[in-house]
Design an enzyme around this catalytic site. Structure first.
Site, PDB file in Angstrom:
ATOM      1  N   LYS A   1      41.569  43.062  29.859  1.00 10.31           N
ATOM      2  CA  LYS A   1      43.027  43.206  29.888  1.00 10.31           C
ATOM      3  C   LYS A   1      43.744  42.257  28.909  1.00 10.31           C
ATOM      4  O   LYS A   1      43.140  41.309  28.398  1.00 10.31           O
ATOM      5  CB  LYS A   1      43.516  42.954  31.323  1.00 10.31           C
ATOM      6  CG  LYS A   1      43.040  44.013  32.329  1.00 10.31           C
ATOM      7  CD  LYS A   1      43.711  43.791  33.675  1.00 10.31           C
ATOM      8  CE  LYS A   1      43.278  44.825  34.689  1.00 10.31           C
ATOM      9  NZ  LYS A   1      43.999  44.666  35.970  1.00 10.31           N
TER      10      LYS A   1
ATOM     11  N   PHE B   1      54.618  47.019  42.290  1.00 13.53           N
ATOM     12  CA  PHE B   1      54.223  46.319  41.072  1.00 13.53           C
ATOM     13  C   PHE B   1      53.906  47.266  39.914  1.00 13.53           C
ATOM     14  O   PHE B   1      53.477  46.821  38.847  1.00 13.53           O
ATOM     15  CB  PHE B   1      53.016  45.406  41.341  1.00 13.53           C
ATOM     16  CG  PHE B   1      51.804  46.112  41.909  1.00 13.53           C
ATOM     17  CD1 PHE B   1      50.923  46.801  41.080  1.00 13.53           C
ATOM     18  CD2 PHE B   1      51.540  46.067  43.266  1.00 13.53           C
ATOM     19  CE1 PHE B   1      49.812  47.452  41.593  1.00 13.53           C
ATOM     20  CE2 PHE B   1      50.430  46.712  43.793  1.00 13.53           C
ATOM     21  CZ  PHE B   1      49.561  47.412  42.944  1.00 13.53           C
TER      22      PHE B   1
ATOM     23  N   ARG C   1      31.671  45.175  39.806  1.00 17.84           N
ATOM     24  CA  ARG C   1      32.687  44.644  40.727  1.00 17.84           C
ATOM     25  C   ARG C   1      32.302  43.245  41.209  1.00 17.84           C
ATOM     26  O   ARG C   1      33.149  42.377  41.404  1.00 17.84           O
ATOM     27  CB  ARG C   1      32.901  45.604  41.898  1.00 17.84           C
ATOM     28  CG  ARG C   1      33.563  46.897  41.414  1.00 17.84           C
ATOM     29  CD  ARG C   1      33.782  47.898  42.508  1.00 17.84           C
ATOM     30  NE  ARG C   1      34.844  47.500  43.428  1.00 17.84           N
ATOM     31  CZ  ARG C   1      36.142  47.551  43.120  1.00 17.84           C
ATOM     32  NH1 ARG C   1      36.534  47.965  41.932  1.00 17.84           N
ATOM     33  NH2 ARG C   1      37.039  47.197  44.000  1.00 17.84           N
TER      34      ARG C   1
ATOM     35  N   THR D   1      40.058  41.016  43.298  1.00 22.92           N
ATOM     36  CA  THR D   1      41.250  41.344  42.503  1.00 22.92           C
ATOM     37  C   THR D   1      42.155  40.123  42.323  1.00 22.92           C
ATOM     38  O   THR D   1      42.637  39.845  41.236  1.00 22.92           O
ATOM     39  CB  THR D   1      42.060  42.470  43.204  1.00 22.92           C
ATOM     40  OG1 THR D   1      41.190  43.588  43.385  1.00 22.92           O
ATOM     41  CG2 THR D   1      43.265  42.896  42.382  1.00 22.92           C
TER      42      THR D   1
ATOM     43  N   ARG E   1      36.948  36.749  37.226  1.00 20.55           N
ATOM     44  CA  ARG E   1      38.316  36.451  37.663  1.00 20.55           C
ATOM     45  C   ARG E   1      38.466  35.010  38.133  1.00 20.55           C
ATOM     46  O   ARG E   1      39.518  34.390  37.935  1.00 20.55           O
ATOM     47  CB  ARG E   1      38.748  37.459  38.718  1.00 20.55           C
ATOM     48  CG  ARG E   1      39.059  38.824  38.079  1.00 20.55           C
ATOM     49  CD  ARG E   1      39.164  39.885  39.093  1.00 20.55           C
ATOM     50  NE  ARG E   1      39.658  41.165  38.558  1.00 20.55           N
ATOM     51  CZ  ARG E   1      39.459  42.328  39.143  1.00 20.55           C
ATOM     52  NH1 ARG E   1      38.756  42.387  40.280  1.00 20.55           N
ATOM     53  NH2 ARG E   1      39.925  43.432  38.621  1.00 20.55           N
TER      54      ARG E   1
ATOM     55  N   ASN F   1      44.755  39.675  35.719  1.00 16.19           N
ATOM     56  CA  ASN F   1      43.445  39.345  36.288  1.00 16.19           C
ATOM     57  C   ASN F   1      42.268  39.708  35.379  1.00 16.19           C
ATOM     58  O   ASN F   1      41.157  39.932  35.839  1.00 16.19           O
ATOM     59  CB  ASN F   1      43.299  39.945  37.698  1.00 16.19           C
ATOM     60  CG  ASN F   1      43.313  41.455  37.702  1.00 16.19           C
ATOM     61  OD1 ASN F   1      43.560  42.076  36.684  1.00 16.19           O
ATOM     62  ND2 ASN F   1      43.027  42.047  38.850  1.00 16.19           N
TER      63      ASN F   1
ATOM     64  N   GLU G   1      37.695  57.863  34.750  1.00 15.89           N
ATOM     65  CA  GLU G   1      38.215  56.809  33.869  1.00 15.89           C
ATOM     66  C   GLU G   1      37.482  56.803  32.524  1.00 15.89           C
ATOM     67  O   GLU G   1      38.097  56.580  31.483  1.00 15.89           O
ATOM     68  CB  GLU G   1      38.125  55.453  34.573  1.00 15.89           C
ATOM     69  CG  GLU G   1      39.087  55.369  35.750  1.00 15.89           C
ATOM     70  CD  GLU G   1      38.997  54.068  36.543  1.00 15.89           C
ATOM     71  OE1 GLU G   1      39.802  53.902  37.466  1.00 15.89           O
ATOM     72  OE2 GLU G   1      38.123  53.220  36.249  1.00 15.89           O
TER      73      GLU G   1
HETATM   74  P1  CMP Z   1      43.073  46.821  38.634  1.00 13.56           P
HETATM   75  O1  CMP Z   1      41.662  46.769  39.080  1.00 13.56           O
HETATM   76  O2  CMP Z   1      43.306  47.017  37.191  1.00 13.56           O
HETATM   77  O3  CMP Z   1      43.834  47.986  39.441  1.00 13.56           O
HETATM   78  C1  CMP Z   1      45.202  47.943  39.755  1.00 13.56           C
HETATM   79  C2  CMP Z   1      45.831  46.651  39.348  1.00 13.56           C
HETATM   80  O4  CMP Z   1      47.073  46.390  39.916  1.00 13.56           O
HETATM   81  C3  CMP Z   1      44.950  45.499  39.813  1.00 13.56           C
HETATM   82  O5  CMP Z   1      43.774  45.462  39.059  1.00 13.56           O
HETATM   83  C4  CMP Z   1      45.884  44.329  39.660  1.00 13.56           C
HETATM   84  O6  CMP Z   1      45.814  43.747  38.389  1.00 13.56           O
HETATM   85  C5  CMP Z   1      47.244  44.990  39.847  1.00 13.56           C
HETATM   86  N1  CMP Z   1      47.841  44.506  41.078  1.00 13.56           N
HETATM   87  C6  CMP Z   1      47.387  44.673  42.319  1.00 13.56           C
HETATM   88  N2  CMP Z   1      48.213  44.074  43.197  1.00 13.56           N
HETATM   89  C7  CMP Z   1      49.219  43.525  42.473  1.00 13.56           C
HETATM   90  C8  CMP Z   1      50.350  42.777  42.810  1.00 13.56           C
HETATM   91  N3  CMP Z   1      50.636  42.468  44.073  1.00 13.56           N
HETATM   92  N4  CMP Z   1      51.160  42.372  41.798  1.00 13.56           N
HETATM   93  C9  CMP Z   1      50.885  42.703  40.509  1.00 13.56           C
HETATM   94  N5  CMP Z   1      49.796  43.411  40.135  1.00 13.56           N
HETATM   95  C10 CMP Z   1      48.968  43.806  41.111  1.00 13.56           C
END
Ligand code: CMP
Length: 140
Positions: free
Chosen positions: A11, A59, A87, A93, A104, A114, A128
């Site tokens: 990212k 978000f 994962r 996350t 992470r 992240n 994807e």
């Molecule tokens: P990703 O695995 O790319 O899938 C969805 C993304 O949403 C997740 O990783 C996070 O980076 C983002 N995400 C999830 N929860 C939040 C949050 N509370 N605020 C901002 N971004 C979020």
């Protein structure tokens, strides 16, 4: 478990901080092989489509803005049990919950910034991979 393919994004927070190589090293050290890779500037439409499942979340706007703020590296990773393995290597996350040694834990700045995305299931991995890669880009 059979050999699988999974989809990964390095990212904007990570490409901006020049962490691409360090992140790929973690994939490779875990036994995942990069079988497709390209650095792209994601468009707003691409980001909105990719994250469409989250479009009702509070978000969503922030997530799309972030994903188009800098280039990203989209990759396909292959290996034994690749979806779960990726994962595990990424960690939780929210970096505050991520285990020691995970991407992470080591690199992510926040739940939004992240550092990596990885597919969560075989169906989403297939979707994807197709979203960002043509068959001739999966070179093994
Ligand atoms: P990703 O695995 O790319 O899938 C969805 C993304 O949403 C997740 O990783 C996070 O980076 C983002 N995400 C999830 N929860 C939040 C949050 N509370 N605020 C901002 N971004 C979020």
């Amino acid at each position: 478990m059979a050999v699988q393919r999974t989809f990964s994004i390095i990212k904007p927070d990570a490409t901006k901080r020049n962490l691409t190589g360090k992140i790929i090293a973690k994939f490779e050290d875990a036994g995942l092989r990069v079988v497709a890779s390209k650095r792209i500037q994601m468009s707003q439409a691409q980001a909105e489509g990719f994250y469409a499942v989250h479009k009702e979340r509070p978000f969503f706007g922030e997530l799309v803005e972030f994903m188009i703020s800098e280039p990203v590296v989209v990759q396909v990773l292959e290996g034994e049990d690749a979806i779960a393995k990726n994962r595990e290597v990424m960690g939780a996350t929210n970096p505050a919950d991520a285990a020691e040694g995970t991407i992470r834990k080591d690199f992510a700045l926040s739940i939004g910034e992240n550092s990596v995305h990885g597919s969560d299931a075989p169906e989403t991995a297939a979707e994807e991979i197709k979203y960002f890669s043509s068959d001739d880009e999966l070179v093994g």
